[in-house]
Design an enzyme around this catalytic site. Structure first.
Site, PDB file in Angstrom:
ATOM      1  N   HIS A 186       0.836  -1.210   0.000  1.00 17.17           N
ATOM      2  CA  HIS A 186       0.000   0.000   0.000  1.00 17.17           C
ATOM      3  C   HIS A 186       0.873   1.263   0.000  1.00 17.17           C
ATOM      4  O   HIS A 186       0.446   2.320   0.480  1.00 17.17           O
ATOM      5  CB  HIS A 186      -0.944   0.034   1.210  1.00 17.17           C
ATOM      6  CG  HIS A 186      -1.848  -1.147   1.308  1.00 17.17           C
ATOM      7  ND1 HIS A 186      -3.104  -1.174   0.753  1.00 17.17           N
ATOM      8  CD2 HIS A 186      -1.654  -2.357   1.896  1.00 17.17           C
ATOM      9  CE1 HIS A 186      -3.667  -2.342   1.001  1.00 17.17           C
ATOM     10  NE2 HIS A 186      -2.808  -3.091   1.680  1.00 17.17           N
ATOM     11  N   SER A 316      17.320  18.172 -17.230  1.00 20.24           N
ATOM     12  CA  SER A 316      16.563  19.416 -17.261  1.00 20.24           C
ATOM     13  C   SER A 316      17.312  20.475 -18.054  1.00 20.24           C
ATOM     14  O   SER A 316      18.541  20.540 -18.034  1.00 20.24           O
ATOM     15  CB  SER A 316      16.327  19.920 -15.833  1.00 20.24           C
ATOM     16  OG  SER A 316      15.737  21.205 -15.835  1.00 20.24           O
ATOM     17  N   LYS A 322      20.347  17.987 -12.666  1.00 21.56           N
ATOM     18  CA  LYS A 322      19.183  17.113 -12.504  1.00 21.56           C
ATOM     19  C   LYS A 322      19.298  15.914 -13.451  1.00 21.56           C
ATOM     20  O   LYS A 322      19.638  16.069 -14.620  1.00 21.56           O
ATOM     21  CB  LYS A 322      17.890  17.876 -12.788  1.00 21.56           C
ATOM     22  CG  LYS A 322      16.627  17.146 -12.326  1.00 21.56           C
ATOM     23  CD  LYS A 322      15.408  18.067 -12.454  1.00 21.56           C
ATOM     24  CE  LYS A 322      14.205  17.498 -11.742  1.00 21.56           C
ATOM     25  NZ  LYS A 322      13.725  16.249 -12.343  1.00 21.56           N
ATOM     26  N   GLU A 329      10.653   6.013 -17.899  1.00 23.67           N
ATOM     27  CA  GLU A 329       9.585   6.761 -18.562  1.00 23.67           C
ATOM     28  C   GLU A 329       9.327   6.218 -19.970  1.00 23.67           C
ATOM     29  O   GLU A 329       8.171   6.055 -20.390  1.00 23.67           O
ATOM     30  CB  GLU A 329       9.954   8.238 -18.602  1.00 23.67           C
ATOM     31  CG  GLU A 329       9.979   8.881 -17.218  1.00 23.67           C
ATOM     32  CD  GLU A 329      10.696  10.216 -17.187  1.00 23.67           C
ATOM     33  OE1 GLU A 329      11.116  10.683 -18.270  1.00 23.67           O
ATOM     34  OE2 GLU A 329      10.854  10.785 -16.087  1.00 23.67           O
TER      35      GLU A 329
END
Length: 464
Positions: A186, A316, A322, A329
């Site tokens: 969960h 980025s 970053k 993805e």
């Protein structure tokens, strides 16, 4: 420069560059929809059918042996990629794939005739219908090509790269089989596992998908060829379906057989629906794999940060330093596409009417795209993500030490209610489990150390 070609509707101008004839040219004019060309896998599958048919028809004395030899010579050229540009037709055409079948017939005849006469196209000495398409119909050729193309793509591309990904994950699972960490259910802290156990789930899931795909291939090995127009086999010699399935099996090294019911093979595409379903199941596992690794690698300061994913590129254009989980993805997007392809394919397969399903091109286009995307993704994800992925042992140990669900090990000794009270006190008062347990006086320090041992909480039959 153009030449004149003819069909049953009249004459058409065709470029001198082209081997094709009038029917292909009409399709180029009549179906200007999108830019998705019929996949070359389908073209080459049709070419294999034509080669096999020429051999059988020549053996039976149904076409002249010199014509069969010309057809074979031309099909061999096409199969080596020499004439790929001669197959420009789009997916969005007649639902039986007739234009593509005729494109193949005409190119084979046009090139064969050039070998003999020095001029492309035409119908002599090799005729696209009377010779190349003899004993065949688009209605049995195209579904046969669909099956051949799908099976070859699975065997030559998807299964090898899926095995590669399984092997990569299995190696990591073995490498980190003793690395303790917090389990989560969960999305909340749960009892301990090892990182190897966590990865082993994906190995098992992917092996299940691999087996499901192999099982789904069994009915796809059955070919519609020999059914001709409506499944009766009209204009095909007796035993043609069995003979061509045997020939195709010999040419491809794959266990093709003749479909026992040609009416079903033309009118429905349940075997491809089932295969697409197996691909969708694989996509669901890949989606979870991508999302779990993305979660575990989130951070590096404000997320889970339990694993380090490879830094393949800057993440980025505005935030220096970053790095994003781009492989996760990309794999997630592929999984979405496969699910969409399965939906489109299923709708198309459900719309067969009477003796023929006329949504064949969109079915095979979506199926082959799914196979290609999955095959590429399995290879790419293993190479650019799994191979360079590594855990952060310190972060895993930190979460494990702070975890509240280690209290589960106390259940057999002090009971559920007292254990829950310890966990609640530790959470509310920002204490360790040890501190909370000792303050409540439910056990001694020695007992806590003896019973709360994460390494003893990893399998059935074990308790603190």
């Amino acid at each position: 420069m153009v030449r004149i070609e003819s069909d049953s509707l009249g004459t058409v101008e065709v470029s001198e560059y082209a081997y094709w004839g009038a029917q292909t040219q009409r399709s180029l004019s009549n179906f200007v929809i999108g830019d998705q060309c019929m996949p070359l896998e389908v073209i080459h599958a049709l070419v294999l059918i034509k080669k096999s048919a020429a051999r059988i028809n020549a053996r039976l004395g149904l076409i002249p042996p010199q014509v069969a030899q010309l057809i074979e010579q031309t099909t061999d050229e096409i199969l080596t990629g020499q004439h790929d540009t001669q197959f420009p037709l789009l997916v969005w055409q007649t639902g039986s794939g007739t234009q593509t079948n005729m494109n193949v017939n005409e190119v084979i005849a046009g090139r064969a005739n050039e070998i003999v006469t020095g001029e492309r196209g035409g119908k002599k000495p090799v005729h696209p219908n009377d010779h190349v398409n003899f004993a065949q119909s688009s209605n049995d050729c195209f579904p046969t090509a669909m099956h051949i193309a799908a099976v070859r793509a699975i065997h030559h591309h998807l299964l090898p790269t899926l095995a590669e990904l399984i092997e990569g994950l299995d190696a990591k699972a073995t490498q980190y089989k003793h690395q303790l960490k917090t389990g989560r259910t969960h999305l909340m802290d749960a009892t301990p596992i090892t990182f190897g156990q966590e990865l082993s789930a994906f190995v098992s899931q992917l092996k299940g998908s691999e087996q499901a795909i192999q099982r789904a291939l069994t009915p796809v090995y059955e070919l519609a060829q020999g059914g001709t127009a409506v499944g009766t086999g009209l204009n095909a010699p007796l035993g043609f379906g069995e003979a061509i399935a045997h020939e195709l099996a010999m040419l491809t090294g794959l266990p093709f057989t003749s479909a026992p019911n040609k009416f079903a093979a033309l009118a429905g595409h349940e075997p491809l629906v089932n295969l697409s379903g197996a691909l969708k199941a694989l996509a669901t596992t890949l989606m979870k794999l991508a999302n779990d690794l993305r979660l575990l690698g989130s951070g590096p300061r404000a997320g889970f940060a339990e694993i380090r994913l490879p830094a393949n590129e800057p993440g980025s254009s505005i935030m220096p330093g970053k790095v994003n989980p781009t492989q996760c993805e990309a794999l997630s997007m592929v999984a979405c596409q496969i699910m969409g392809n399965d939906a489109a394919l299923s709708f198309a397969a459900s719309l067969g009417q009477l003796q023929l399903n006329v949504f064949k091109p969109v079915i095979i286009y979506n199926l082959l795209q799914s196979i290609r995307l999955l095959a590429d993704s399995c290879h790419n994800f293993n190479l650019h993500c799994i191979e360079g992925m590594e855990p952060d042992p310190k972060k895993m140990e930190e979460y494990l030490e702070r975890g509240l669900m280690l209290v589960t090990a106390l259940n057999p000794h002090i009971g559920y209610d007292k254990s829950a009270e310890i966990a609640k006190k530790a959470y509310v008062e920002h204490l360790t489990l040890r501190e909370a347990a000792l303050q409540l006086g439910y056990l001694s320090e020695q007992q806590f150390d003896q019973w709360v041992r994460p390494e003893k909480m990893l399998e059935a039959g074990q308790s603190g």
